[in-house]
Design a protein around this motif. Structure first.
Motif, PDB file in Angstrom:
ATOM      1  N   UNK A   7       0.825  -1.213   0.000  1.00 49.64           N
ATOM      2  CA  UNK A   7       0.000   0.000   0.000  1.00 49.64           C
ATOM      3  C   UNK A   7       0.856   1.259   0.000  1.00 49.64           C
ATOM      4  N   UNK A   8       1.874   1.284   0.856  1.00 46.74           N
ATOM      5  CA  UNK A   8       2.710   2.480   0.934  1.00 46.74           C
ATOM      6  C   UNK A   8       3.492   2.696  -0.349  1.00 46.74           C
ATOM      7  N   UNK A   9       3.929   1.609  -0.980  1.00 43.09           N
ATOM      8  CA  UNK A   9       4.659   1.742  -2.236  1.00 43.09           C
ATOM      9  C   UNK A   9       3.746   2.307  -3.329  1.00 43.09           C
ATOM     10  N   UNK A 116      -4.851   9.841   2.618  1.00 46.64           N
ATOM     11  CA  UNK A 116      -4.892   8.369   2.708  1.00 46.64           C
ATOM     12  C   UNK A 116      -3.644   7.848   3.413  1.00 46.64           C
ATOM     13  N   UNK A 117      -2.489   8.414   3.086  1.00 42.82           N
ATOM     14  CA  UNK A 117      -1.253   7.981   3.727  1.00 42.82           C
ATOM     15  C   UNK A 117      -1.277   8.325   5.220  1.00 42.82           C
ATOM     16  N   UNK A 118      -1.780   9.504   5.570  1.00 40.95           N
ATOM     17  CA  UNK A 118      -1.913   9.878   6.981  1.00 40.95           C
ATOM     18  C   UNK A 118      -2.845   8.922   7.713  1.00 40.95           C
ATOM     19  N   UNK A 119      -3.913   8.500   7.050  1.00 44.52           N
ATOM     20  CA  UNK A 119      -4.829   7.527   7.641  1.00 44.52           C
ATOM     21  C   UNK A 119      -4.148   6.201   7.910  1.00 44.52           C
ATOM     22  N   UNK A 120      -3.308   5.762   6.989  1.00 43.15           N
ATOM     23  CA  UNK A 120      -2.557   4.514   7.172  1.00 43.15           C
ATOM     24  C   UNK A 120      -1.610   4.622   8.364  1.00 43.15           C
TER      25      UNK A 120
END
Length: 132
Positions: A7-9, A116-120
């Motif tokens: 997901x992060x990639x 979205x990245x902050x949510x992860x």
């Protein structure tokens, strides 16, 4: 083992695309009055190649033929130059209204990726703290 399931990639690659698109749009806007300047855009280049490479193997009938399996897929987008149109009498083809619209859309896209990245990261932080 992928710790985060890729997901992060994927988010990182999407952020890289949005950043490249923002730089390109900003460059187009900055050159709106430059004579003979041709507008640029960022487009995906290897999406089709990746799909084709996974579905069939190419046949090489001569050792000097290029193998499609060695295509560099590190970056999934490229900058292309639009040479097919001319909007101004000085050879410039930058449409300022289109560029400003594209810039606004790209900013919304970028902010949604960051959210979205902050949510992860927030979810990971909650797990690390034991649900608190």
């Amino acid at each position: 083992m992928e710790l985060f399931g890729g997901t992060f990639q994927k988010l990182e690659n999407s952020l890289n695309y949005a950043s490249a698109k923002n730089r390109t749009i900003s460059n187009n806007i900055a050159n709106v009055d430059t004579p003979n300047y041709k507008s640029k855009d960022v487009a995906f280049k290897n999406v089709l190649n990746e799909a084709l490479n996974t579905s069939f193997e190419t046949k090489r009938t001569h050792p000097k033929h290029i193998s499609f399996n060695n295509v560099n897929t590190n970056q999934s987008f490229q900058t292309i130059t639009n040479r097919n149109s001319m909007y101004n009498h000085n050879g410039n083809n930058v449409d300022i209204d289109k560029e400003m619209s594209d810039l606004a859309k790209n900013q919304i896209y970028y902010r949604s990726l960051v959210d979205r990245m902050n949510g992860k990261f927030s979810s990971l932080q909650t797990v690390i703290r034991g649900g608190r």
